[in-house]
Design an enzyme around this catalytic site. Structure first.
Site, PDB file in Angstrom:
ATOM      1  N   LEU A   1      99.983   5.369  86.503  1.00 12.44           N
ATOM      2  CA  LEU A   1     100.261   6.785  86.315  1.00 12.44           C
ATOM      3  C   LEU A   1      99.464   7.276  85.105  1.00 12.44           C
ATOM      4  O   LEU A   1      99.356   6.558  84.098  1.00 12.44           O
ATOM      5  CB  LEU A   1     101.762   7.019  86.063  1.00 12.44           C
ATOM      6  CG  LEU A   1     102.731   6.616  87.179  1.00 12.44           C
ATOM      7  CD1 LEU A   1     104.174   6.796  86.713  1.00 12.44           C
ATOM      8  CD2 LEU A   1     102.476   7.408  88.452  1.00 12.44           C
ATOM      9  N   ASP A   2      98.923   8.484  85.196  1.00  9.32           N
ATOM     10  CA  ASP A   2      98.238   9.062  84.045  1.00  9.32           C
ATOM     11  C   ASP A   2      99.194   9.131  82.858  1.00  9.32           C
ATOM     12  O   ASP A   2     100.411   9.226  83.031  1.00  9.32           O
ATOM     13  CB  ASP A   2      97.745  10.481  84.367  1.00  9.32           C
ATOM     14  CG  ASP A   2      96.635  10.490  85.403  1.00  9.32           C
ATOM     15  OD1 ASP A   2      96.002   9.441  85.607  1.00  9.32           O
ATOM     16  OD2 ASP A   2      96.413  11.556  86.012  1.00  9.32           O
ATOM     17  N   GLN A   3      98.633   9.146  81.672  1.00  8.25           N
ATOM     18  CA  GLN A   3      99.447   9.191  80.456  1.00  8.25           C
ATOM     19  C   GLN A   3     100.384  10.399  80.451  1.00  8.25           C
ATOM     20  O   GLN A   3     101.534  10.309  80.033  1.00  8.25           O
ATOM     21  CB  GLN A   3      98.546   9.223  79.218  1.00  8.25           C
ATOM     22  CG  GLN A   3      99.305   9.147  77.900  1.00  8.25           C
ATOM     23  CD  GLN A   3      98.366   8.952  76.718  1.00  8.25           C
ATOM     24  OE1 GLN A   3      97.247   8.482  76.875  1.00  8.25           O
ATOM     25  NE2 GLN A   3      98.833   9.310  75.531  1.00  8.25           N
TER      26      GLN A   3
ATOM     27  N   THR B   1     101.678  11.882  83.012  1.00  7.97           N
ATOM     28  CA  THR B   1     102.566  11.879  84.172  1.00  7.97           C
ATOM     29  C   THR B   1     103.744  10.952  83.912  1.00  7.97           C
ATOM     30  O   THR B   1     103.562   9.833  83.447  1.00  7.97           O
ATOM     31  CB  THR B   1     101.815  11.410  85.438  1.00  7.97           C
ATOM     32  OG1 THR B   1     100.692  12.263  85.656  1.00  7.97           O
ATOM     33  CG2 THR B   1     102.714  11.445  86.659  1.00  7.97           C
TER      34      THR B   1
END
Length: 278
Positions: free
Chosen positions: A129-131, A133
């Protein structure tokens, strides 16, 4: 070590590993050489013998140590766990895994603290997951699980659902965005829809409409970097607050993208797993 109960009448160990689990040749060879598959009492199993449903097998093999340095204690919430995997809720602002040698406070560092507290030594994330998100992240607890879950991600049999509030009012109630994604040559961290990019597909459904924005649920068919953010911006409806993709800035200076659900048929427990994050 883990146990597995045969559910398909007459299947052999060879068929289980190669056809049902579709493990790679290297892993299958290593399991064969290690005589890793036995009955519960330790009796060796002939890999060519047909096994009746209900036969319980034991898998015993060396598990490598993952390289993540554990935090002093695990501060991420565990939403689901069994002997093969766990699902954690990654907070917004935390990286999934270390990107530099000095990173010690990523989600996987916290997961490793939990794993070691329970006597384990292996944990590897199946997706990321993106930072910015938050939400559900699937982690494998042994290499066989990692191999199978990786393949399930590729085959789109792990259903990942996200929620996001986006700018504007999307006309249609649902749709599919099929647009390849590549790097932005003019910006180090941005991604763009590009004919030469990687295949990327996102399904979306509008679940609530507000004045000037709407709440959408999104299902990833592929897992490209920033995929949902890029696709929604490409549609003309960037995620509220996602200034990297030309949305208006919010008072918090951040955007809200939430991985709200993971669903899959468990390859070892042979049951449907659905985990939600509120």
């Amino acid at each position: 070590m883990f146990q597995y109960e045969i559910v398909q009448e007459g299947i052999t160990v060879e068929e289980l590993l190669r056809e049902s689990w579709r493990l790679g040749k290297k892993i299958v060879h290593e399991l064969r050489m290690a005589k890793a598959v036995t009955l519960l009492d330790g009796t060796p199993v002939n890999w060519k013998d047909s096994l009746p449903a209900g036969t319980k097998l034991q898998f015993t093999f060396a598990i490598p140590s993952s390289s993540y340095t554990p935090t002093a204690k695990c501060s991420v919430e565990i939403r689901y766990e069994d002997e093969h995997c766990l699902i954690v809720s990654k907070p917004k602002g935390m990286s999934t895994h270390p990107n530099e040698a000095g990173d010690r406070d990523t989600c996987m560092n916290h997961v490793m603290a939990h794993i070691q507290e329970k006597g384990g030594q292996y944990a590897e994330h199946v997706h990321r997951l993106d930072q910015g998100t938050k939400g559900l992240l699937l982690v494998a607890k042994h290499p066989i699980a990692k191999s199978i879950f990786d393949r399930m991600i590729e085959e789109k049999s792990i259903i990942r659902t996200y929620a996001a509030e986006v700018q504007g009012n999307i006309r249609q109630e649902s749709g599919v965005i099929n647009a390849p994604i590549g790097k932005d040559r003019h910006h180090n961290t941005r991604r763009v829809v590009s004919a030469s990019g990687q295949h990327a597909v996102t399904h979306f459904e509008v679940v609530k409409r507000f004045k000037g924005t709407c709440l959408v649920h999104l299902v990833l068919e592929t897992g490209r970097t920033h995929q949902i953010r890029v696709h929604m911006a490409h549609l003309g409806h960037p995620i509220v607050g996602d200034t990297l993709y030309n949305a208006r800035q919010t008072p918090s200076g951040d955007y809200e993208l939430h991985a709200i659900q993971l669903a899959f048929t468990h390859p070892f427990l042979n049951k449907q797993i659905v985990v939600k994050d509120q």
